[in-house]
Design a protein around this motif. Structure first.
Motif, short mmCIF file in Angstrom:
data_model
loop_
_atom_site.label_atom_id
_atom_site.label_comp_id
_atom_site.label_asym_id
_atom_site.label_seq_id
_atom_site.Cartn_x
_atom_site.Cartn_y
_atom_site.Cartn_z
N GLN A 1 0.81 -1.22 0.00
CA GLN A 1 0.00 0.00 0.00
C GLN A 1 0.85 1.28 0.00
OE1 GLN A 1 -2.91 -0.06 3.10
NE2 GLN A 1 -3.60 -2.16 2.64
N GLN A 2 2.17 1.14 0.08
CA GLN A 2 3.04 2.32 0.09
C GLN A 2 3.28 2.80 -1.34
OE1 GLN A 2 3.40 3.30 3.21
NE2 GLN A 2 2.33 1.37 3.69
N ASP A 3 3.47 4.11 -1.49
CA ASP A 3 3.58 4.71 -2.82
C ASP A 3 5.01 4.77 -3.35
OD1 ASP A 3 0.85 5.13 -2.74
OD2 ASP A 3 1.06 7.12 -1.81
N SER A 4 5.99 4.72 -2.51
CA SER A 4 7.38 4.88 -2.95
C SER A 4 8.29 3.98 -2.14
CB SER A 4 7.83 6.34 -2.83
OG SER A 4 7.84 6.73 -1.46
N ARG A 5 9.51 3.86 -2.64
CA ARG A 5 10.50 3.04 -1.95
C ARG A 5 10.87 3.64 -0.59
NH1 ARG A 5 15.58 1.35 -5.43
NH2 ARG A 5 13.85 0.40 -6.56
N MET A 6 10.91 4.96 -0.53
CA MET A 6 11.24 5.61 0.73
C MET A 6 10.14 5.35 1.77
SD MET A 6 13.38 7.27 2.50
CE MET A 6 14.53 7.65 1.17
N GLN A 7 8.88 5.34 1.35
CA GLN A 7 7.79 5.03 2.27
C GLN A 7 7.89 3.60 2.79
OE1 GLN A 7 3.92 5.90 0.73
NE2 GLN A 7 4.21 8.13 0.77
N ILE A 8 8.31 2.68 1.93
CA ILE A 8 8.48 1.28 2.36
C ILE A 8 9.57 1.18 3.43
CG2 ILE A 8 9.24 -1.00 1.59
CD1 ILE A 8 7.93 -0.44 -1.08
N ILE A 9 10.68 1.90 3.20
CA ILE A 9 11.78 1.85 4.18
C ILE A 9 11.34 2.43 5.51
CG2 ILE A 9 14.09 2.73 4.66
CD1 ILE A 9 14.62 2.65 1.64
N VAL A 10 10.67 3.60 5.47
CA VAL A 10 10.24 4.24 6.71
C VAL A 10 9.20 3.38 7.42
CG1 VAL A 10 9.14 6.28 7.69
CG2 VAL A 10 10.81 6.53 5.84
N THR A 11 8.29 2.77 6.66
CA THR A 11 7.27 1.89 7.27
C THR A 11 7.93 0.70 7.95
OG1 THR A 11 5.68 2.55 5.57
CG2 THR A 11 5.21 0.54 6.80
N PHE A 12 8.95 0.15 7.33
CA PHE A 12 9.67 -0.97 7.93
C PHE A 12 10.33 -0.55 9.25
CE2 PHE A 12 13.69 -3.37 8.32
CZ PHE A 12 13.15 -4.64 8.52
N LEU A 13 10.90 0.65 9.29
CA LEU A 13 11.51 1.15 10.53
C LEU A 13 10.44 1.35 11.61
CD1 LEU A 13 14.03 3.75 9.04
CD2 LEU A 13 14.54 1.46 9.89
N VAL A 14 9.27 1.84 11.20
CA VAL A 14 8.18 2.04 12.16
C VAL A 14 7.74 0.69 12.75
CG1 VAL A 14 5.79 2.77 12.42
CG2 VAL A 14 7.41 4.20 11.14
N ILE A 15 7.66 -0.34 11.90
CA ILE A 15 7.27 -1.68 12.38
C ILE A 15 8.28 -2.18 13.41
CG2 ILE A 15 7.06 -4.10 11.65
CD1 ILE A 15 4.63 -2.47 11.01
N LEU A 16 9.56 -1.98 13.14
CA LEU A 16 10.59 -2.40 14.10
C LEU A 16 10.44 -1.67 15.43
CD1 LEU A 16 13.75 -2.63 11.79
CD2 LEU A 16 12.32 -4.50 12.62
N GLU A 17 10.15 -0.36 15.36
CA GLU A 17 10.00 0.42 16.59
C GLU A 17 8.77 -0.03 17.37
OE1 GLU A 17 10.96 3.14 19.50
OE2 GLU A 17 12.14 2.46 17.77
N LEU A 18 7.65 -0.30 16.70
CA LEU A 18 6.43 -0.75 17.38
C LEU A 18 6.63 -2.14 18.01
CD1 LEU A 18 3.65 0.40 14.87
CD2 LEU A 18 4.37 1.50 17.01
N MET A 19 7.39 -3.00 17.31
CA MET A 19 7.68 -4.31 17.87
C MET A 19 8.58 -4.20 19.10
SD MET A 19 9.44 -7.60 15.98
CE MET A 19 10.98 -6.71 15.80
N LYS A 20 9.50 -3.24 19.08
CA LYS A 20 10.39 -3.03 20.20
C LYS A 20 9.62 -2.54 21.43
CE LYS A 20 14.45 -0.33 21.54
NZ LYS A 20 15.45 0.69 21.10
N THR A 21 8.64 -1.67 21.22
CA THR A 21 7.86 -1.13 22.34
C THR A 21 6.73 -2.06 22.77
OG1 THR A 21 6.49 0.09 20.76
CG2 THR A 21 8.39 1.24 21.70
N GLY A 22 6.53 -3.18 22.05
CA GLY A 22 5.51 -4.15 22.44
C GLY A 22 4.11 -3.82 21.97
N LYS A 23 3.97 -2.84 21.08
CA LYS A 23 2.65 -2.48 20.60
C LYS A 23 2.14 -3.48 19.56
CE LYS A 23 3.07 2.48 21.46
NZ LYS A 23 3.00 3.84 20.88
#
Length: 266
Positions: free
Chosen positions: A222-244
């Motif tokens: 659902q992401q529009d660009s490669r940069m959005q994919i990279i940032v979304t992946f980083l957000v997923i890692l951060e949410l997994m780290k915080t236990g959300k």
């Protein structure tokens, strides 16, 4: 009366004193070279006792208030005394079994200084000789300076015609085309794709709360660009780290599933 007579006698002796002018040396090495030349001794076999005594006599007669200059001469005096003391001791032997001469380092410095001193004399003589040369500046009459050789366009063009000029022009154009890289020339301009990290984080959190359990691949599609994919992946890692969120994968090549641990906002 006696004191007055003594003062007159001292004043008379002072008036009769013979003024002695010392030679001025550029440094302690210059003084040592002068003493070696004066005594006509071999620079490789310096009579250290005699040279040290003459050196100290000159130091005592020096009249200078410049402590920097005086300190240089005093350092050399200390070096000469040190060499003199080492000459009185049993000679040291190096690793090769050869006797070391305490004067060797001083001799090396004197040779280097002597070489540079002679080089300075040579440069000074060249400067003096160069000052004797005079060159006449350029002076042309205005008519000669303003003269331009006429151009014979007939001779310049020769057998050139419009057809020949057209061939040359096409050859130049082809040469410019050959210089163009056929691959890189099709590239467009690289534009900077800016993605807000906080905005992506809010988007992923809202997506997780609304879907509860979803595919990681579906989220990235659902992401529009490669940069959005990279940032979304980083957000997923951060949410997994915080236990959300919790991430699971049944088999090694299966899709990664994401399950939200966040409470659904009312």
């Amino acid at each position: 009366m006696v004191c007055e007579a003594q003062r007159k006698s001292q004043g008379k002796d002072k008036d009769m004193a013979i003024p002695v002018k010392l030679e001025v040396f550029e440094g302690p090495l210059d003084l040592l070279l002068h003493l070696i030349d004066k005594n006509k001794v071999d620079i490789y076999d310096i009579p250290i006792v005699e040279i040290t005594q003459q050196y100290m006599d000159y130091i005592r007669q020096m009249e200078t208030e410049d402590m920097n200059v005086m300190s240089e001469f005093l350092v050399m005096a200390a070096t000469l005394i040190d060499i003199k003391c080492r000459m009185l001791l049993p000679k040291e032997v190096n690793e090769d079994g050869e006797e070391e001469d305490p004067r060797a380092e001083l001799v090396q410095k004197l040779l280097e200084y002597k070489m540079f001193k002679f080089m300075s004399y040579e440069l000074r003589d060249r400067q003096v000789d160069a000052e004797k040369n005079f060159y006449r500046g350029q002076h042309l009459p205005k008519e000669v300076a303003a003269y331009r050789q006429p151009v014979d366009y007939g001779e310049l063009i020769g057998d050139m015609n419009l057809a020949r000029l057209n061939e040359i022009f096409k050859a130049l154009l082809k040469r410019q085309v050959d210089k163009i890289d056929p691959i890189r020339s099709n590239y467009g301009n690289i534009e900077k794709d800016e993605v807000d990290m906080d905005e992506r984080s809010l988007f992923v959190e809202a997506y997780a709360q609304s879907h509860r359990r979803f595919s990681f691949r579906r989220l990235l599609e659902q992401q529009d660009s490669r940069m959005q994919i990279i940032v979304t992946f980083l957000v997923i890692l951060e949410l997994m780290k915080t236990g959300k969120i919790t991430i699971s994968q049944e088999n090694i090549f299966d899709d990664i599933m994401i399950e939200s641990n966040m409470c659904v906002s009312a």
